[in-house]
Design an enzyme around this catalytic site. Structure first.
Site, PDB file in Angstrom:
ATOM      1  N   GLY A 128       5.159  -1.491  -1.756  1.00  0.00           N
ATOM      2  CA  GLY A 128       4.048  -1.444  -2.694  1.00  0.00           C
ATOM      3  C   GLY A 128       2.865  -0.728  -2.093  1.00  0.00           C
TER       4      GLY A 128
ATOM      5  N   ASP B 136     -10.481 -12.189  -5.593  1.00  0.00           N
ATOM      6  CA  ASP B 136      -9.683 -11.187  -6.320  1.00  0.00           C
ATOM      7  C   ASP B 136      -8.485 -11.834  -6.981  1.00  0.00           C
ATOM      8  OD1 ASP B 136      -9.194  -8.704  -7.328  1.00  0.00           O
ATOM      9  OD2 ASP B 136      -8.203  -7.933  -5.522  1.00  0.00           O
TER      10      ASP B 136
ATOM     11  N   GLY C 129      -4.009  -0.076   0.930  1.00  0.00           N
ATOM     12  CA  GLY C 129      -3.004   0.726   1.624  1.00  0.00           C
ATOM     13  C   GLY C 129      -1.602   0.256   1.305  1.00  0.00           C
ATOM     14  N   THR C 130      -0.705   0.785   2.113  1.00  0.00           N
ATOM     15  CA  THR C 130       0.706   0.620   1.834  1.00  0.00           C
ATOM     16  C   THR C 130       1.189  -0.734   2.336  1.00  0.00           C
ATOM     17  OG1 THR C 130       0.725   2.917   2.439  1.00  0.00           O
ATOM     18  CG2 THR C 130       2.839   1.937   1.974  1.00  0.00           C
ATOM     19  N   VAL C 131       2.122  -1.327   1.599  1.00  0.00           N
ATOM     20  CA  VAL C 131       2.728  -2.578   2.042  1.00  0.00           C
ATOM     21  C   VAL C 131       4.167  -2.285   2.435  1.00  0.00           C
ATOM     22  CG1 VAL C 131       3.237  -4.950   1.444  1.00  0.00           C
ATOM     23  CG2 VAL C 131       1.316  -3.783   0.371  1.00  0.00           C
TER      24      VAL C 131
ATOM     25  N   LYS D 107       0.905  -5.438   5.733  1.00  0.00           N
ATOM     26  CA  LYS D 107      -0.063  -4.607   5.003  1.00  0.00           C
ATOM     27  C   LYS D 107      -1.321  -4.443   5.835  1.00  0.00           C
ATOM     28  CE  LYS D 107      -1.226  -6.713   1.178  1.00  0.00           C
ATOM     29  NZ  LYS D 107      -1.475  -7.697   0.107  1.00  0.00           N
TER      30      LYS D 107
ATOM     31  N   GLY E   3      -1.142  -1.091  -2.352  1.00  0.00           N
ATOM     32  CA  GLY E   3      -2.251  -1.874  -2.892  1.00  0.00           C
ATOM     33  C   GLY E   3      -3.550  -1.135  -2.689  1.00  0.00           C
TER      34      GLY E   3
END
Ligand SMILES: *[C@@H]1O[C@H](CO)[C@@H](O)[C@H](O)[C@H]1NC(C)=O
Ligand SMILES: *[C@@H]1O[C@H](CO)[C@@H](O)[C@H](O)[C@H]1NC(C)=O
Ligand SMILES: *[C@@H]1O[C@H](CO)[C@@H](O)[C@H](O)[C@H]1NC(C)=O
Ligand SMILES: *[C@@H]1O[C@H](CO)[C@@H](O)[C@H](O)[C@H]1NC(C)=O
Ligand SMILES: *[C@@H]1O[C@H](CO)[C@@H](O)[C@H](O)[C@H]1NC(C)=O
Ligand SMILES: *[C@@H]1O[C@H](CO)[C@@H](O)[C@H](O)[C@H]1NC(C)=O
Ligand SMILES: *[C@@H]1O[C@H](CO)[C@@H](O)[C@H](O)[C@H]1NC(C)=O
Ligand SMILES: *[C@@H]1O[C@H](CO)[C@@H](O)[C@H](O)[C@H]1NC(C)=O
Ligand SMILES: *[C@@H]1O[C@H](CO)[C@@H](O)[C@H](O)[C@H]1NC(C)=O
Ligand SMILES: *[C@@H]1O[C@H](CO)[C@@H](O)[C@H](O)[C@H]1NC(C)=O
Ligand SMILES: *[C@@H]1O[C@H](CO)[C@@H](O)[C@H](O)[C@H]1NC(C)=O
Ligand SMILES: *[C@@H]1O[C@H](CO)[C@@H](O)[C@H](O)[C@H]1NC(C)=O
Length: 757
Positions: free
Chosen positions: A429, A549, A434-436, A452, A431
């Site tokens: 993923g 969030d 950045g990248t997971v 992440k 987000g």
């Protein structure tokens, strides 16, 4: 059989003069031919072993040579009856003098004299059929030769004739005055009989006698005068082959004492099939193969005809052979072939040498570069580690000590290994931060984790960040995605979470097929779980943790649709001091608390607002922010409130859940959502109350969904359920990556959050 029976013709050896002349000039051999201490010649004739003159000098009696006066006499084979010997060769031949047969008449045709000699040899001596001829000389003769070739008798002969002396041709022995024939091989016995048809009466003038003899072919050249000038006491040379024994090599080798070829470098061979064996020196050796040390190395190099060493090579003698090494500066094969050719600079060698050298150099450079890079990287890693508060975290972890549930520090190397060096295929993923990556911790039960990027940490936030890491890792709820630890060796720290594999709530709601699986009971449970966890974070932790969030995309589901709240990446410890609150407004549009947006003041109630939006999502399966809806309804919150006001609630509810439960119950939940979405934060209920409320609804829905009709916000009722609700989410994680220990509920409740400021 043997020499005892070897009876010779009466003619004596009166041909000494002839003999001496025919004795070949001897070139003295360079090697001994006789046994040590034995005479090796008689007269002009050399006597090689196995022949010998005196006792113990010959192999056996068959090889005795009678030499009466070694300075003058002609050696004789044979015991009693001398046969003159003119030559003995190691190649297996003996030259003997043999009397001829004659048949003479007077003018009247009366027989004057008929001599018919016969010779019998031992079987190991046979007349050579190739070197000898049976020759008859005469113009009125009839001659036969017969005897034994091995065990068979043989007979042959010819009849020469002529009428006039002039008819005879010199050098041609083909029937006119002379005829000749072969003798069979293996003949060890010769009996010549000679007679005439007309008693020489017609040719007596020029040919009174006939003669017949077996002779060495090259020793007799017929000429017309021989019709008269031969004498009947003449003896002529004949070639006799000799072998050691009658048996074959194979048989001979069985008796080592009698085997004649046992000398060094000597071998046995059979000259004629079935006629016994002889010995011979091996190739490259010369000498007498019958003597123990008879065969000696030939020095080929002394005789240019014996070696083939070409120009620019030297001959080098070896035992039994020779070599032709090339001179310095030349290469090749000096022994025949192309010979030696001058050396050339071997470019291929030089090129390959240079190549290898370069390769080694490159390798060294490469290695050095790698090493330097590694060092720089390590230095950088250390720097980042320090900058990101690694030392502080280590210290804090040491203090925690006993508690195994706290964060772990991962090295970059570990995470590289886990993600196969952050491979593209491991991305699960992308987000906001950045990248997971999905990773598999190799040395850690092979458990699956999500990795992440955290937010960037600047210097004055370090201890805050570390606090959060420790605190979040200690949140021990089954409804929170467990923070396993972090890696501080990168510029932006990496956070390692437990891996939840069933996607986000947002995915499930937006997919038409997946949302069908989300029954109302599941949705209600999810809502309850989220509320529980937020309540816990808000109330139990001190200082409270505000997620900041909350949204459906930050709620993960496992296979049992258990909600897992994640992405505390921007969550903050609620500041104790009101003055410090104004931070940059962060969050996601659609979920963002309008009050917070306006004032920048962050409270737990911001999470309540966001939760309200999520609750509506669960009810409607609509997106929190959708540009497909008309202007004022873009925000789901607004859309929902207005629908509620205008009494169109049923139209916005997800059809999938409409029939799961009574509309009253749905309305109750809608009311909760509405209260969460109050503009003023103070008007919103606390997370704790919402959690209790939902819990009650959940239980009622399960028991008898239709009866649910009333919402009750009272604290007293809810407090009864408090422990249960706490239990619902404070439950040790079940992931294999989490150290599970039997902590009491109280222990869980008292999450030790160090103040830090
Ligand atoms: C044979 O030997 C005698 C002395 O033994 C010698 O005088 C004579 O020259 C020799 N003949 C040959 C052809 O060698
Ligand atoms: C051998 O012959 C030589 C020369 O004719 C003679 O002097 C010598 O006595 C002879 N020896 C024998 C043993 O007959
Ligand atoms: C050798 O020959 C001589 C005469 O030619 C003879 O007297 C003598 O007995 C012979 N020797 C042997 C051992 O036969
Ligand atoms: C040969 O024959 C003739 C007559 O026929 C006779 O006179 C003469 O004696 C004979 N010669 C001999 C050697 O017998
Ligand atoms: C040849 O000689 C033999 C013996 O001497 C004699 O018997 C025979 O008659 C002679 N033949 C002729 C044709 O003279
Ligand atoms: C010759 O005859 C003897 C005995 O009669 C036998 O042993 C031998 O094998 C025979 N040799 C050949 C070559 O036939
Ligand atoms: C034999 O004799 C003839 C004439 O006398 C001569 O031409 C020829 O060369 C001789 N052959 C040998 C082999 O000596
Ligand atoms: C050789 O021939 C003669 C006469 O032809 C005969 O008497 C003798 O027995 C024969 N010998 C052999 C061994 O054949
Ligand atoms: C045969 O005749 C030739 C010529 O006269 C002579 O040289 C030679 O010795 C003779 N052969 C024999 C074996 O006497
Ligand atoms: C081998 O040869 C020796 C000498 O010739 C003889 O005495 C002996 O009997 C032989 N042995 C065999 C096994 O034939
Ligand atoms: C030398 O070489 C030639 C040709 O290669 C060959 O015919 C000859 O037999 C050789 N000679 C020796 C002594 O090897
Ligand atoms: C001698 O040497 C040459 C080349 O090395 C080889 O071909 C040959 O067989 C050797 N000869 C012997 C008798 O060993």
């Amino acid at each position: 059989m043997g020499f005892n029976r070897f009876i010779l013709p009466m003619l004596l050896h009166l041909v000494i003069a002839l003999m001496l002349s025919s004795a070949s000039t001897l070139t003295p051999p360079t090697f001994p031919i006789a046994m040590p201490g034995c005479k090796d010649h008689c007269g002009n004739v050399s006597i090689p072993f196995p022949f010998g003159i005196t006792e113990d000098c010959y192999l056996n009696k068959y090889f005795f040579i009678n030499c009466t006066n070694s300075s003058t006499s002609v050696p004789q084979t044979v015991l009693q009856n001398a046969v003159d010997v003119t030559e003995i060769s190691l190649e297996g031949q003996v030259h003997l003098m043999q009397d001829i047969a004659s048949d003479c008449y007077d003018k009247n045709g009366s027989l004057l004299d008929n001599i018919s000699p016969w010779t019998r040899l031992s079987k190991r001596f046979t007349f050579s059929s190739t070197a000898n001829k049976f020759i008859v000389v005469g113009c009125d003769a009839l001659a036969l030769v017969k005897g034994f070739g091995q065990n068979r008798s043989y007979a042959t002969g010819c009849i020469p004739s002529c009428d006039y002396k002039e008819d005879v041709i010199d050098g041609s022995c083909s029937g006119i005055g002379c005829c000749q024939t072969d003798i069979p091989p293996g003949a060890w016995n010769i009996n010549v009989s000679l007679t005439s048809l007309n008693n020489h009466t017609k040719v007596w003038d020029f040919n009174p006698c006939s003669y017949a003899f077996v002779v060495e072919e090259k020793a007799f050249n017929f000429s017309a005068s021989n019709l008269t000038n031969l004498s009947n006491d003449l003896s002529l040379p004949v070639v006799v082959d000799w072998t050691i024994e009658e048996g074959s090599c194979e048989v001979a080798q069985r008796n080592t004492t009698s085997y004649a070829c046992s000398g060094k470098n000597s071998h046995c061979y059979e000259p004629f099939k079935g006629l016994g064996y002889r010995c011979s020196c091996d190739q490259g050796y010369e000498g007498n193969p019958y003597l123990p040390d008879g065969c000696q190395d030939i020095n080929e190099c002394q005789d240019p005809t014996l070696h083939n060493c070409t120009k620019n090579s030297v001959c080098h003698n070896t035992l039994g052979n020779y070599t032709c090494p090339c001179l310095k500066g030349y290469h090749g094969d000096g022994r025949g072939g192309d010979g030696c050719s001058p050396d050339q600079i071997n470019w291929s060698m030089i090129v390959s040498g240079v190549g290898i050298g370069t390769a080694i150099l490159l390798f060294c450079c490469f290695y050095l570069c790698l090493e330097l890079r590694k060092r720089r990287e390590n230095r950088l890693k250390e720097e980042f580690f320090r900058k990101n508060g690694g030392l502080m975290l280590q210290q804090r972890l040491a203090q925690e000590g006993r508690n195994t549930n706290v964060a772990r520090i991962f090295t970059l190397e570990e995470l590289r290994k886990a993600t196969n060096n952050f491979e593209e295929t491991r991305i699960i993923g992308r987000g906001g931060y950045g990248t997971v990556f999905k990773g598999i911790l190799v040395d850690h039960n092979s458990c699956t984790v999500a990795i992440k990027r955290s937010r960037e940490v600047n210097e004055n936030q370090v201890d805050q960040f570390i606090n959060e890491v420790i605190m979040l890792s200690q949140v021990n709820s089954r409804n929170v995605v467990k923070l396993l630890g972090c890696c501080l060796e990168t510029e932006v720290p990496l956070l390692v979470y437990e891996f939840i594999d069933n996607g986000t709530l947002s995915e499930h709601l937006s997919s038409t097929t997946k949302s069908q699986h989300l029954s109302w009971n599941i949705r209600l449970r999810i809502a309850s779980e989220i509320a529980g966890v937020l309540s816990y974070l808000h109330s139990v932790a001190s200082p409270p943790i505000i997620h900041r969030d909350i949204k459906s995309a930050n709620i993960l589901l496992d296979q049992n649709y258990t909600a897992k709240v994640t992405d505390f990446g921007i969550s903050k410890l609620a500041p104790l001091d009101e003055n410090q609150v104004s931070t940059m407004v962060q969050g996601t549009f659609g979920y963002l608390d309008p009050e917070y947006m306006l004032t920048g003041l962050l409270t737990e109630k911001s999470d309540v607002y966001s939760f309200g939006v999520v609750l509506i999502e669960l009810l409607t399966s609509e997106k929190a922010l959708s540009l497909d809806r008309v202007e004022e309804e873009k925000f789901l919150a607004n859309y929902f409130i207005s629908s509620l006001k205008s009494g169109h609630l049923v139209q916005v509810l997800d059809r999938n859940i409409m029939f799961d439960v009574s509309i009253e119950l749905l309305k109750e939940v809608a009311m909760i959502a509405k209260s969460c979405l109050s503009i003023k934060g103070d008007d919103r209920p606390s997370m704790k109350n919402i959690a209790r409320e939902l819990e009650v609804l959940e239980i009622r829905a399960k028991q008898s969904p239709i009866q649910v009709s009333k919402i009750d916000f009272t604290d007293t009722e809810a407090s009864l359920l408090g422990m249960q609700s706490t239990k619902a989410y404070i439950d040790s994680g079940d992931s294999s990556c989490i150290h599970t220990e039997s902590h009491s509920i109280m222990e869980h409740m008292m999450v030790p959050i160090a103040g830090g400021r």
